[in-house]
Design a protein around this motif. Structure first.
Motif, PDB file in Angstrom:
ATOM      1  N   PRO A 163       0.798  -1.224   0.000  1.00 22.24           N
ATOM      2  CA  PRO A 163       0.000   0.000   0.000  1.00 22.24           C
ATOM      3  C   PRO A 163       0.832   1.277   0.000  1.00 22.24           C
ATOM      4  N   LEU A 164       2.043   1.212   0.555  1.00 23.07           N
ATOM      5  CA  LEU A 164       2.912   2.391   0.507  1.00 23.07           C
ATOM      6  C   LEU A 164       3.415   2.637  -0.913  1.00 23.07           C
ATOM      7  N   LEU A 165       3.819   1.560  -1.597  1.00 22.28           N
ATOM      8  CA  LEU A 165       4.275   1.716  -2.978  1.00 22.28           C
ATOM      9  C   LEU A 165       3.152   2.189  -3.893  1.00 22.28           C
ATOM     10  N   ARG A 166       1.923   1.791  -3.579  1.00 24.30           N
ATOM     11  CA  ARG A 166       0.785   2.168  -4.400  1.00 24.30           C
ATOM     12  C   ARG A 166       0.214   3.528  -4.033  1.00 24.30           C
ATOM     13  N   ALA A 167       0.810   4.186  -3.037  1.00 21.56           N
ATOM     14  CA  ALA A 167       0.279   5.473  -2.583  1.00 21.56           C
ATOM     15  C   ALA A 167       0.564   6.608  -3.562  1.00 21.56           C
ATOM     16  N   GLY A 168       1.552   6.422  -4.446  1.00 21.20           N
ATOM     17  CA  GLY A 168       1.890   7.516  -5.353  1.00 21.20           C
ATOM     18  C   GLY A 168       2.768   7.072  -6.496  1.00 21.20           C
ATOM     19  N   GLU A 169       3.235   8.054  -7.262  1.00 17.00           N
ATOM     20  CA  GLU A 169       4.134   7.776  -8.381  1.00 17.00           C
ATOM     21  C   GLU A 169       5.569   8.037  -7.924  1.00 17.00           C
ATOM     22  N   PHE A 170       6.356   6.975  -7.872  1.00 19.55           N
ATOM     23  CA  PHE A 170       7.757   7.102  -7.478  1.00 19.55           C
ATOM     24  C   PHE A 170       8.608   7.133  -8.745  1.00 19.55           C
ATOM     25  N   GLU A 171       9.373   8.198  -8.904  1.00 19.51           N
ATOM     26  CA  GLU A 171      10.106   8.431 -10.147  1.00 19.51           C
ATOM     27  C   GLU A 171      11.432   9.126  -9.836  1.00 19.51           C
ATOM     28  N   ASP A 172      12.016   9.753 -10.870  1.00 19.19           N
ATOM     29  CA  ASP A 172      13.253  10.534 -10.705  1.00 19.19           C
ATOM     30  C   ASP A 172      14.332   9.728  -9.984  1.00 19.19           C
ATOM     31  N   PRO A 173      14.758   8.579 -10.533  1.00 20.61           N
ATOM     32  CA  PRO A 173      15.700   7.693  -9.831  1.00 20.61           C
ATOM     33  C   PRO A 173      17.118   8.243  -9.765  1.00 20.61           C
ATOM     34  N   ARG A 174      17.832   7.807  -8.769  1.00 23.09           N
ATOM     35  CA  ARG A 174      19.257   8.089  -8.648  1.00 23.09           C
ATOM     36  C   ARG A 174      19.900   6.938  -7.891  1.00 23.09           C
ATOM     37  N   VAL A 175      21.180   6.719  -8.109  1.00 25.65           N
ATOM     38  CA  VAL A 175      21.906   5.660  -7.419  1.00 25.65           C
ATOM     39  C   VAL A 175      22.441   6.212  -6.099  1.00 25.65           C
ATOM     40  N   VAL A 176      22.236   5.480  -5.013  1.00 23.47           N
ATOM     41  CA  VAL A 176      22.681   5.931  -3.697  1.00 23.47           C
ATOM     42  C   VAL A 176      23.391   4.789  -2.983  1.00 23.47           C
ATOM     43  N   ARG A 181      25.349  -0.643   0.849  1.00 21.91           N
ATOM     44  CA  ARG A 181      24.690  -1.241  -0.306  1.00 21.91           C
ATOM     45  C   ARG A 181      24.492  -0.179  -1.391  1.00 21.91           C
ATOM     46  N   THR A 182      24.561  -0.631  -2.630  1.00 24.25           N
ATOM     47  CA  THR A 182      24.248   0.262  -3.745  1.00 24.25           C
ATOM     48  C   THR A 182      22.791   0.041  -4.130  1.00 24.25           C
ATOM     49  N   LEU A 183      21.998   1.083  -4.008  1.00 25.04           N
ATOM     50  CA  LEU A 183      20.559   0.984  -4.214  1.00 25.04           C
ATOM     51  C   LEU A 183      20.098   2.067  -5.176  1.00 25.04           C
ATOM     52  N   VAL A 184      18.883   1.889  -5.675  1.00 28.68           N
ATOM     53  CA  VAL A 184      18.246   2.934  -6.463  1.00 28.68           C
ATOM     54  C   VAL A 184      17.201   3.612  -5.583  1.00 28.68           C
ATOM     55  N   GLU A 185      17.246   4.934  -5.557  1.00 26.68           N
ATOM     56  CA  GLU A 185      16.247   5.703  -4.827  1.00 26.68           C
ATOM     57  C   GLU A 185      15.287   6.343  -5.822  1.00 26.68           C
ATOM     58  N   LEU A 211      13.813   2.975  -1.554  1.00 26.07           N
ATOM     59  CA  LEU A 211      15.157   2.456  -1.777  1.00 26.07           C
ATOM     60  C   LEU A 211      15.034   0.975  -2.118  1.00 26.07           C
ATOM     61  N   VAL A 212      15.479   0.575  -3.304  1.00 27.08           N
ATOM     62  CA  VAL A 212      15.325  -0.803  -3.748  1.00 27.08           C
ATOM     63  C   VAL A 212      16.622  -1.312  -4.345  1.00 27.08           C
ATOM     64  N   ASP A 213      16.909  -2.606  -4.161  1.00 22.74           N
ATOM     65  CA  ASP A 213      18.121  -3.161  -4.744  1.00 22.74           C
ATOM     66  C   ASP A 213      17.795  -3.922  -6.033  1.00 22.74           C
ATOM     67  N   GLU A 214      18.807  -4.467  -6.686  1.00 22.22           N
ATOM     68  CA  GLU A 214      18.626  -5.099  -7.983  1.00 22.22           C
ATOM     69  C   GLU A 214      17.808  -6.387  -7.899  1.00 22.22           C
ATOM     70  N   GLN A 215      17.765  -7.006  -6.709  1.00 19.85           N
ATOM     71  CA  GLN A 215      17.008  -8.249  -6.537  1.00 19.85           C
ATOM     72  C   GLN A 215      15.528  -8.001  -6.252  1.00 19.85           C
ATOM     73  N   GLY A 216      15.185  -6.761  -5.920  1.00 20.14           N
ATOM     74  CA  GLY A 216      13.796  -6.422  -5.648  1.00 20.14           C
ATOM     75  C   GLY A 216      13.465  -6.184  -4.197  1.00 20.14           C
ATOM     76  N   VAL A 217      14.453  -6.256  -3.311  1.00 26.94           N
ATOM     77  CA  VAL A 217      14.196  -5.970  -1.904  1.00 26.94           C
ATOM     78  C   VAL A 217      14.004  -4.470  -1.721  1.00 26.94           C
ATOM     79  N   VAL A 218      12.871  -4.092  -1.164  1.00 26.89           N
ATOM     80  CA  VAL A 218      12.606  -2.692  -0.842  1.00 26.89           C
ATOM     81  C   VAL A 218      13.164  -2.451   0.562  1.00 26.89           C
ATOM     82  N   HIS A 219      14.306  -1.820   0.625  1.00 28.12           N
ATOM     83  CA  HIS A 219      14.969  -1.639   1.912  1.00 28.12           C
ATOM     84  C   HIS A 219      14.313  -0.545   2.747  1.00 28.12           C
ATOM     85  N   ARG A 220      13.730   0.418   2.082  1.00 29.62           N
ATOM     86  CA  ARG A 220      13.014   1.453   2.825  1.00 29.62           C
ATOM     87  C   ARG A 220      12.039   2.155   1.891  1.00 29.62           C
TER      88      ARG A 220
END
Length: 408
Positions: A163-176, A181-185, A211-220
């Motif tokens: 439900p948090l992921l579906r709450a809005g449009e998450f865009e404008d990615p950057r590597v952090v 860990r190297t993640l995409v924000e 914050l998500v990694d290449e395997q699909g784990v949503v870390h935050r």
């Protein structure tokens, strides 16, 4: 154990939480780490899990499923924090789940605080049972014997990210870089019109990130909204965080022994039987678009039980996207359950006063948290006035095609 959370703990504007003392059991932490952009990795260097790409989160449901599949069978510590403030009042609910993959043991800590007080519930599950401890001053326990800890280990904390992921449009990615860990924000660019966490029409400001990694784990994932409701400004913050993934040790808390002793005492056993209901069957009404919008439970008095007045009972609904407690009403709604008679010789409804009485407890899933899709589940906890508890798990079949009603 009551999965207070199979779903974001009654989310926006409302907090409720665990019970138990803090000695040796206070494992709650605060999710406040900040990701750093200090990394030489670029977006082109990465691969992306289902539901995400180099432009944004294109399918929140797919990403949530990727996340759940990656952590469900592993050891983890996951935190969910919901806080709100409005007109000088504030409150916070914190829900922490620890799972030991090696032993299957699970520990949960749910705590609520507000201007009106607070509460806390601790729970532990292993291969022999599920144990709960509620309260800090007037402590109560609940024990449910089982041959597996799956009903607690399968808790919806792993899917509460949806439900948090579906709450809005998450865009404008950057590597952090975050916790080595190297993640995409992905950053929140707008609120979804169909979110059920809050009324999108009342939102005046919103921010957040994933914050998500290449395997699909949503870390935050965090979502922060400001709303204007009836002229009052309300602020709500949601944060879901995987604090640890992999080697997690869960040990049996010391209070479990006391819970077992009380459960096995004659007085406690007698009270536990008294005024309890038994669920005979459960059915779901299937809509034209193949979803379950209404659930009916057929109930009777449990063997040896006294009369049960369902008008004074509560039903706790812990579903895919909402956790809430319902009270009796004339019709089923977002916060009420209804009771109807099937077999009631003396017209006593809503009081089960005979062993032959059969009533239905009616729940409007569409108003509580949204219709249930194929394969989705919800846990129901019926508590009578005496404190006796009946837990029943409903599961929608994996296919609803051509059905008008199904057993759940």
């Amino acid at each position: 154990m009551a999965v207070v959370l199979v779903a974001l703990v009654t989310l926006a504007g409302c907090t409720s939480g665990p019970s138990g003392d803090s000695s040796g059991d206070d494992r709650t932490t605060t999710a406040t780490d900040v990701a750093s952009t200090t990394t030489t990795t670029t977006l082109d260097d990465l691969t992306y899990p289902d539901g995400a790409n180099d432009e944004g989160v294109e399918n929140a449901t797919e990403l949530a499923e990727s996340h759940a599949s990656m952590i469900a069978d592993r050891g983890y510590v996951v935190e969910l924090v919901v806080s709100h403030s409005s007109d000088g009042e504030s409150g916070t609910s914190t829900y922490v789940v620890e799972r030991d993959a090696e032993t299957g043991e699970t520990y949960q800590d749910y705590e609520r605080s507000s201007a009106y007080g607070g509460e806390r519930t601790l729970a532990y599950a292993n291969g022999t049972g599920v144990y709960e401890k509620r309260g800090t001053d007037d402590v109560t326990y609940e024990v449910r014997r089982t041959e597996t800890s799956d009903d607690l280990a399968r808790n919806d904390i792993v899917t509460a990210v949806r439900p948090l992921l579906r709450a809005g449009e998450f865009e404008d990615p950057r590597v952090v870089s975050w916790k080595d860990r190297t993640l995409v924000e992905y950053r929140l660019g707008g609120i979804a019109n169909d979110t059920r966490l809050f009324d999108p029409e009342t939102v005046t400001n919103a921010s957040g990130s994933v914050l998500v990694d290449e395997q699909g784990v949503v870390h935050r994932v965090s979502v922060n909204v400001t709303q204007r409701v009836d002229g009052t400004e309300q602020r709500t913050q949601f944060e879901y965080r995987v604090s640890k993934l992999g080697d997690v040790d869960v040990e049996k808390p010391g209070w479990v022994s006391e819970a077992v002793e009380r459960h096995e005492s004659d007085d406690d056993s007698g009270a536990r039987v008294s005024n309890r209901v038994q669920v005979v069957s459960a059915f779901g009404n299937v809509t034209e678009n193949e979803r379950v919008d209404r659930v009916t439970l057929t109930v009777m008095r449990a063997a040896g039980s006294d009369d049960v007045d369902l008008s004074t009972a509560t039903v706790e609904w812990i579903g895919p996207e909402t956790a809430t407690t319902l009270t009796h009403g004339e019709r089923a709604s977002a916060n009420r359950f209804a009771v109807e008679a099937i077999k009631d010789p003396d017209g006593s409804v809503p009081v089960l006063d005979g062993q032959d009485d059969r009533f239905t407890v009616v729940l409007d899933a569409s108003e509580i948290g949204g219709t249930l899709e194929e394969g989705q589940a919800a846990q129901l906890k019926i508590t009578t006035e005496s404190g006796a508890v009946t837990i029943y798990r409903i599961t929608v079949p994996t296919s609803l095609a051509g059905e008008s009603a199904v057993t759940v």
